[in-house]
Design an enzyme around this catalytic site. Structure first.
Site, PDB file in Angstrom:
ATOM      1  N   LYS A 115       0.820  -1.212   0.000  1.00 57.05           N
ATOM      2  CA  LYS A 115       0.000   0.000   0.000  1.00 57.05           C
ATOM      3  C   LYS A 115       0.854   1.264   0.000  1.00 57.05           C
ATOM      4  O   LYS A 115       0.494   2.273  -0.612  1.00 57.05           O
ATOM      5  CB  LYS A 115      -0.931  -0.017   1.207  1.00 57.05           C
ATOM      6  CG  LYS A 115      -2.043  -1.060   1.096  1.00 57.05           C
ATOM      7  CD  LYS A 115      -2.990  -0.984   2.266  1.00 57.05           C
ATOM      8  CE  LYS A 115      -4.188  -1.896   2.072  1.00 57.05           C
ATOM      9  NZ  LYS A 115      -3.832  -3.307   2.039  1.00 57.05           N
ATOM     10  N   GLU A 199      -3.494   6.429   8.752  1.00 55.04           N
ATOM     11  CA  GLU A 199      -4.114   7.487   7.979  1.00 55.04           C
ATOM     12  C   GLU A 199      -5.386   7.942   8.674  1.00 55.04           C
ATOM     13  O   GLU A 199      -5.910   7.268   9.574  1.00 55.04           O
ATOM     14  CB  GLU A 199      -4.409   7.030   6.546  1.00 55.04           C
ATOM     15  CG  GLU A 199      -5.377   5.872   6.434  1.00 55.04           C
ATOM     16  CD  GLU A 199      -5.517   5.356   4.999  1.00 55.04           C
ATOM     17  OE1 GLU A 199      -4.556   5.499   4.217  1.00 55.04           O
ATOM     18  OE2 GLU A 199      -6.586   4.813   4.685  1.00 55.04           O
ATOM     19  N   HIS A 234     -15.007  -5.922   6.879  1.00 53.72           N
ATOM     20  CA  HIS A 234     -14.245  -5.248   5.819  1.00 53.72           C
ATOM     21  C   HIS A 234     -14.161  -6.074   4.532  1.00 53.72           C
ATOM     22  O   HIS A 234     -13.319  -5.809   3.681  1.00 53.72           O
ATOM     23  CB  HIS A 234     -12.820  -4.900   6.298  1.00 53.72           C
ATOM     24  CG  HIS A 234     -12.798  -4.023   7.500  1.00 53.72           C
ATOM     25  ND1 HIS A 234     -13.155  -2.699   7.467  1.00 53.72           N
ATOM     26  CD2 HIS A 234     -12.460  -4.282   8.788  1.00 53.72           C
ATOM     27  CE1 HIS A 234     -13.025  -2.172   8.671  1.00 53.72           C
ATOM     28  NE2 HIS A 234     -12.615  -3.107   9.488  1.00 53.72           N
ATOM     29  N   ARG A 291      -5.605  -7.935 -10.408  1.00 56.72           N
ATOM     30  CA  ARG A 291      -6.195  -9.205 -10.850  1.00 56.72           C
ATOM     31  C   ARG A 291      -7.640  -8.957 -11.236  1.00 56.72           C
ATOM     32  O   ARG A 291      -8.158  -7.852 -11.089  1.00 56.72           O
ATOM     33  CB  ARG A 291      -6.148 -10.219  -9.706  1.00 56.72           C
ATOM     34  CG  ARG A 291      -6.771  -9.680  -8.422  1.00 56.72           C
ATOM     35  CD  ARG A 291      -6.885 -10.706  -7.323  1.00 56.72           C
ATOM     36  NE  ARG A 291      -7.169 -10.116  -6.035  1.00 56.72           N
ATOM     37  CZ  ARG A 291      -8.352  -9.684  -5.628  1.00 56.72           C
ATOM     38  NH1 ARG A 291      -9.385  -9.750  -6.441  1.00 56.72           N
ATOM     39  NH2 ARG A 291      -8.522  -9.170  -4.428  1.00 56.72           N
TER      40      ARG A 291
END
Length: 480
Positions: A115, A199, A234, A291
């Site tokens: 990330k 974040e 999630h 993908r």
């Protein structure tokens, strides 16, 4: 390209094979001993057992899969999703053995697999990102220093992976140390890398992703968006295309941003750029999945494009046969992931024997399926049985068709997410389009589904009684 090995199992293996066979390409299935009688094994032209049931002894054995491919003179390998699909080393192994990897180059997989590396790559394109710190950390003291200027609530995220693992929302500073340690522990266990980054937590977000496709001739197209905000832990359960909240202008901006993300890593093939959309419709880059996505069928239905066919054509070195102007949104599509999970007990996996397994059929109903009646649901893999997809000229029509399809999908032996899917489709927040990623937390309770099941049973009983009385009345009529 004469022969493709599909390095996967279940519904996605069959999905890829169907397109390959349509294109006149032979298919090879690989399977573990737990999957010896699985539909994808029977569907392929050839099938080879590659190991014991656990993934690390079968579907994750890259060397074994390459060996099978070479022995059977395979031209290309399609990895599906999950397993080795985002494994840069596997992509490199294919390249070094002169086998085409139907996916991006290993460099792009590496960049977007981290990330932080992904954020660094897209910086130069001025793509909006959630405020945060662009470095991986493992020290709680450093986390506190970073969190204060950003402001709480914050989100701790694993640098090396996704799927909700290593992810923690922290509302107050006093909870930071505990949640930080939990995130590090989870990330270490799941990815072998405990580093995390921090974040700002975006409140009431929607999860919007853009499907892109890039060929080796410099063309990158976007295929509009998918709304993936209905999630548990999630992870997505219900997806749709298009989103009910994007204006044409916002759709264009997000599509352009997704194309820039693909450019930032010299992308090839099918990929998905994921964004968070806040309550004010500001969007932020989240990550890129290198993908094919589980939810790709909803995009196929609204665009009329076979994404797997485009993947194969690009892997053969062909140019994309369409332009951005050729692509139009037609109608609306929904997808429900039918998991062998118990929505009455926190969506825990429900393994067992499929005593009854009958698929719904009808106009505008598609089922990408990997199981059949009489099979056992193994404990070793993701518990998704199939994907139920419906289409309509309007969103309302697609939802109505989904509810009817769920009612005609009959499964006995394991608990599934079918009742949850019906609950979502019948809920006013979903029908109105006024929902976000907190839908489950805000609206769902197991009692709601239980009540629905009991109400259906009562209605069925009343109908049975009514029919019985009518029959009795008809039997008595000749004597009156």
């Amino acid at each position: 390209m004469n022969k493709i090995l599909v390095a996967n199992r279940g519904e996605i293996a069959i999905r890829v094979m169907k397109t390959a066979q349509k294109m006149g390409i032979k298919t090879v299935a690989v399977y573990s001993t737990a999957d010896r009688n699985a539909p994808h094994v029977k569907f392929a032209d050839q099938a080879v057992c590659i190991g014991a049931p656990p993934s690390n002894q079968s579907y994750l054995k890259a060397d074994k899969i390459i060996e099978v491919a070479k022995n059977l003179n395979v031209d290309a390998i399609h990895p599906g999703y999950g397993f080795l699909s985002e494994n840069a080393t596997f992509a490199e192994l294919c390249e070094t053995n002169n086998i085409i990897f139907i996916g991006p180059k290993s460099k792009a997989i590496k960049i977007m697999g981290s990330k932080l590396a992904a954020k660094e790559a897209v910086k130069q394109y001025n793509i909006p990102m959630v405020p945060g710190i662009d470095e991986a950390i493992t020290e709680v003291s450093k986390a506190k220093d970073i969190a204060k200027p950003i402001g709480f609530p914050i989100l701790i995220k694993a640098s090396a992976g996704g799927g909700g693992k290593g992810m923690r929302i922290v509302d107050k500073e006093r909870d930071l140390e505990f949640q930080m340690n939990r995130a590090i522990s989870e990330a270490t266990s799941a990815f072998g890398d405990g580093s995390v980054f921090i974040e700002k937590y975006v409140g009431s977000p929607r999860h919007i992703e853009i499907q892109i496709m890039a060929d080796s001739h410099g063309t990158i197209l976007h295929f509009f968006e998918r709304e993936c905000s209905i999630q548990r832990r999630h992870q997505k359960v219900v997806e749709e295309a298009p989103s009910s909240v994007l204006s044409p202008e916002l759709r264009q901006k997000m599509g352009d941003a997704a194309i820039k993300v693909a450019k930032s890593c010299d992308y090839l093939g099918a990929g998905t750029v994921e964004f968070l959309l806040d309550a004010d419709h500001n969007f932020y880059f989240l990550e890129m999945n290198t993908r094919l996505q589980v939810e790709h069928p909803v995009t196929e239905l609204i665009t009329g494009v076979d994404l797997v066919e485009l993947q194969i054509r690009i892997a053969r070195g062909e140019k994309l046969p369409i332009t951005q102007d050729d692509l139009k949104i037609k109608g609306h599509a929904l997808e429900l992931r039918v998991y062998a999970e118990d929505p009455l007990h926190d969506f825990l996996p429900s393994v067992g024997h499929l005593k009854t397994y009958k698929l719904p059929i009808g106009k505008n109903i598609r089922v990408d399926n990997g199981f059949e009646q009489g099979m056992d649901v193994p404990i070793y893999y993701d518990p998704m049985l199939s994907k139920l997809i419906t289409y309509g000229k309007t969103r309302e029509e697609a939802i109505h068709t989904m509810i009817k399809a769920i009612e005609n999908y009959h499964i006995e032996g394991v608990a599934t997410t079918l009742p949850f899917g019906k609950f979502v489709c019948e809920h006013e927040a979903f029908k109105s389009g006024n929902f976000d990623t907190h839908f489950v937390k805000q609206h769902y309770t197991p009692e709601a589904i239980q009540q629905g099941i009991e109400n259906e049973a009562k209605i069925a009983a009343l109908i049975a009684v009514k029919l019985y009385l009518e029959d009795q009345n008809m039997l008595r009529l000749p004597n009156t």
